[in-house]
Design an enzyme around this catalytic site. Structure first.
Site, short mmCIF file in Angstrom:
data_model
loop_
_atom_site.label_atom_id
_atom_site.label_comp_id
_atom_site.label_asym_id
_atom_site.label_seq_id
_atom_site.Cartn_x
_atom_site.Cartn_y
_atom_site.Cartn_z
N ASP A 278 11.09 115.42 104.29
CA ASP A 278 11.69 115.69 102.98
C ASP A 278 12.82 116.71 103.17
OD1 ASP A 278 11.86 115.60 100.15
OD2 ASP A 278 10.45 117.24 99.93
N ARG B 236 -4.74 110.95 97.62
CA ARG B 236 -4.56 110.60 99.03
C ARG B 236 -5.18 109.25 99.37
NH1 ARG B 236 -2.56 115.06 101.82
NH2 ARG B 236 -3.28 117.10 101.17
P1 IMP Z 1 9.44 119.19 104.09
O1 IMP Z 1 9.08 120.42 104.86
O2 IMP Z 1 10.15 119.49 102.80
O3 IMP Z 1 10.16 118.15 104.92
O4 IMP Z 1 8.10 118.58 103.53
C1 IMP Z 1 7.15 118.05 104.30
C2 IMP Z 1 5.83 117.98 103.55
O5 IMP Z 1 5.99 118.03 102.13
C3 IMP Z 1 5.18 116.65 103.80
O6 IMP Z 1 4.43 116.69 104.99
C4 IMP Z 1 4.35 116.45 102.56
O7 IMP Z 1 3.09 117.04 102.70
C5 IMP Z 1 5.11 117.16 101.47
N1 IMP Z 1 5.90 116.21 100.64
C6 IMP Z 1 7.23 116.06 100.58
N2 IMP Z 1 7.60 115.10 99.72
C7 IMP Z 1 6.45 114.61 99.21
C8 IMP Z 1 6.15 113.56 98.26
O8 IMP Z 1 7.01 112.87 97.69
N3 IMP Z 1 4.82 113.36 98.00
C9 IMP Z 1 3.83 114.07 98.60
N4 IMP Z 1 4.07 115.04 99.49
C10 IMP Z 1 5.37 115.32 99.80
MG MG Z 2 1.08 117.65 100.88
#
Ligand code: IMP
Ligand code: MG
Length: 179
Positions: A102, A164
């Site tokens: 993300d 989940r």
């Molecule tokens: P990042 O560090 O922002 O890349 O986020 C990574 C983590 O955020 C993922 O491993 C997910 O646990 C959570 N995450 C990000 N987007 C979503 C979503 O749309 N649904 C559920 N979890 C998300």
């Molecule tokens: Mg999560």
């Protein structure tokens, strides 16, 4: 379909087919090698179970857990290792398995930490990628699906530890998280 889900983005069948393809690709790319597959809990637990069974190579599996979101839907940018890998990765071909890339904060931090342990190689396999939301310069080597910027749940992904166990990936109704 669950009442809190606005629409199904990826059906059970679409997921199963794509995970099979990723497994075949990884099997080809790592032919003749042993792969240390490590996944980031908890979101990737179902993907990890399906993906590893689609890889026809001698592999080991390991897990780590990091904190990211709390109960919100936006990354804090702060990453903390809550559970480290059980085994050393020095000299190994490490394949890091994530549910979703993300902002990239989590993987950017993790890759940095893991690289310092001197694995022979590190590659990232993420089931989902939201490229629009990237805040850190990081990309995955294997991507299941690129998806638009919507909050999704199911197939391991949660909102506030719920949903989940949905067998598909769906867009959560914004009312559910006050969006
Ligand atoms: P990042 O560090 O922002 O890349 O986020 C990574 C983590 O955020 C993922 O491993 C997910 O646990 C959570 N995450 C990000 N987007 C979503 C979503 O749309 N649904 C559920 N979890 C998300
Ligand atoms: Mg999560």
């Amino acid at each position: 379909m669950h009442q809190d889900v606005e629409k199904i983005l990826l059906s059970q069948q679409a997921l199963s087919q794509r995970v099979g393809e990723l497994g075949e690709q990884i099997t080809r790319d790592y032919a003749g090698r042993q792969v240390a597959v490590a996944s980031v809990l908890r979101g990737s637990y179902i993907f990890m179970a399906d993906l590893t069974r689609a890889i026809q190579l001698p592999i080991t599996v390991d897990f780590m857990a990091v904190s990211s979101y709390g109960s919100g839907t936006v990354s804090s940018g702060q990453v903390e290792i809550k559970k480290d890998l059980s085994d050393p990765i020095e000299g190994k071909d490490l394949l890091l398995v994530e549910d979703i890339l993300d902002s990239g904060n989590t993987l950017y931090y993790l890759v940095d930490v893991l690289r310092a342990r001197k694995p022979a190689s590190i590659r990232i396999c993420t089931l989902l990628d939201k490229p629009e939301r990237r805040a850190k310069p990081i990309q995955a080597d294997y991507v299941g699906f690129q998806i638009p910027d919507a909050f999704v749940v199911g197939y391991g992904l949660d909102y506030d530890e719920r949903y989940r166990n949905l067998p598909y990936i769906g867009v959560l109704r914004p009312e559910v998280y006050g969006g």
